[in-house]
Design an enzyme around this catalytic site. Structure first.
Site, short mmCIF file in Angstrom:
data_model
loop_
_atom_site.label_atom_id
_atom_site.label_comp_id
_atom_site.label_asym_id
_atom_site.label_seq_id
_atom_site.Cartn_x
_atom_site.Cartn_y
_atom_site.Cartn_z
N TYR A 130 -2.60 -1.63 -7.00
CA TYR A 130 -1.39 -1.07 -6.39
C TYR A 130 -0.33 -0.97 -7.48
CZ TYR A 130 2.45 -0.52 -2.96
OH TYR A 130 3.53 -0.07 -2.24
N LYS A 158 -3.69 2.73 -5.88
CA LYS A 158 -2.65 3.30 -5.03
C LYS A 158 -1.51 3.64 -5.98
CE LYS A 158 0.67 2.49 -1.31
NZ LYS A 158 1.22 1.54 -0.31
#
Length: 296
Positions: A130, A158
């Site tokens: 992330y 992400k």
């Protein structure tokens, strides 16, 4: 493993007594999957994980694992420490962990690679990095993202860098094999998909779920006319949903729709003002009232 499509990082609804509203959470999970979402995220930042105790976190993961197992859908769980990853051992319904780049300390790019190498080696499930530098304070170059993609056990990112810059374009122009780039900035998800992102992790997709799924499908098949028109309208919806800290507006709108028992968030978050909520409801109504161009 291949990650693609729209994933919804589910909120944690609370009941009038302040406890996790299990029935509402289960219903939300079924609703978004029924509307075409590819999978779910448990204990993402949208779930307010820092305000949940260990028992509540386990409740959320257990419940969503059961739903995903029953519906044969992927489940990603927010986990970025050896202890949190260890808790996922013995959970066959968990597809991968969503692991944040170390925040605040700004360790440097070589240390980030070393960190994820160690995490991946110890993790019972694959990792999705992330990367959200406007929250963590740590920038990552496209070269570092490629180094992360080459690590055994790291299957995607992400990507929530706040804009579409040169590094994003370079990454998507030549994506690493077996490495999924999932857009994480809701307002610019349409151009990210146009550039080649395989999917998205979107808090906005609690609402107008089918629209976001349609957007991803349109870019995947190259229907730019339909995707551009829909993307513009969904970007306006996302901008309104993020006019106050996430997930405060999402929760307030879900409550206004009767889908969760209260709009409650836990400190350090506060509820949004009513005007902000009304703007979202108006944009949802407008989105529902405008048909998209016919599919080719």
């Amino acid at each position: 493993m291949t990650l693609s499509g729209v994933y919804v990082p589910l909120i944690t609804p609370f009941d009038a007594a302040g406890a996790v509203a299990r029935d509402a959470l289960e219903a939300l999970a079924h609703e978004v999957l029924g509307a075409g979402a590819a999978g779910l995220i448990a204990l993402g930042t949208t779930a307010e994980p820092g305000s949940l105790d260990r028992a509540e976190q386990a409740t959320v993961v257990d419940l969503l694992a059961r739903v995903c197992r029953d519906r044969d859908a992927p489940l990603l769980v927010g986990a970025g420490t050896p202890a949190a990853l260890g808790a996922l051992r013995g959970r066959p319904a968990v597809t991968a962990a969503l692991s944040l780049v170390p925040p605040f300390v700004q360790p440097g790019e070589p240390a980030v690679v070393a960190h994820f190498s160690a995490l991946a080696a110890a993790s019972p499930v694959p990792l999705v990095v992330y990367h959200v530098p406007y929250r963590t304070g740590q920038q990552l170059s496209v070269e570092t993202l490629r180094r992360l993609a080459a690590l055994p056990g790291v299957v995607g990112v992400k990507l929530a860098v706040g804009a579409i810059g040169t590094d994003t374009v370079r990454l998507l122009a030549d994506p690493p094999d077996g490495f999924a780039v999932l857009g994480g900035d809701d307002t610019v998800i349409s151009p990210l998909l146009a550039l080649g992102a395989q999917g998205a992790i979107l808090a906005s997709a609690h609402l107008a779920t089918a629209g976001f799924v349609e957007l991803a499908d349109a870019w995947r098949i190259g229907d730019a006319t339909r995707a551009r028109a829909l993307g513009h309208r969904l970007a306006e919806l996302s901008a309104a949903l993020f006019a106050a800290p996430n997930p405060t507006v999402v929760k307030a709108v879900l409550h206004a729709q009767g889908r969760i028992p209260t709009p409650a968030v836990r400190l350090p978050l506060l509820a949004p003002d009513d005007e902000t909520v009304q703007v979202v409801l108006a944009r949802l109504a407008a989105l529902a009232g405008v048909s998209t161009p016919a599919r080719r």
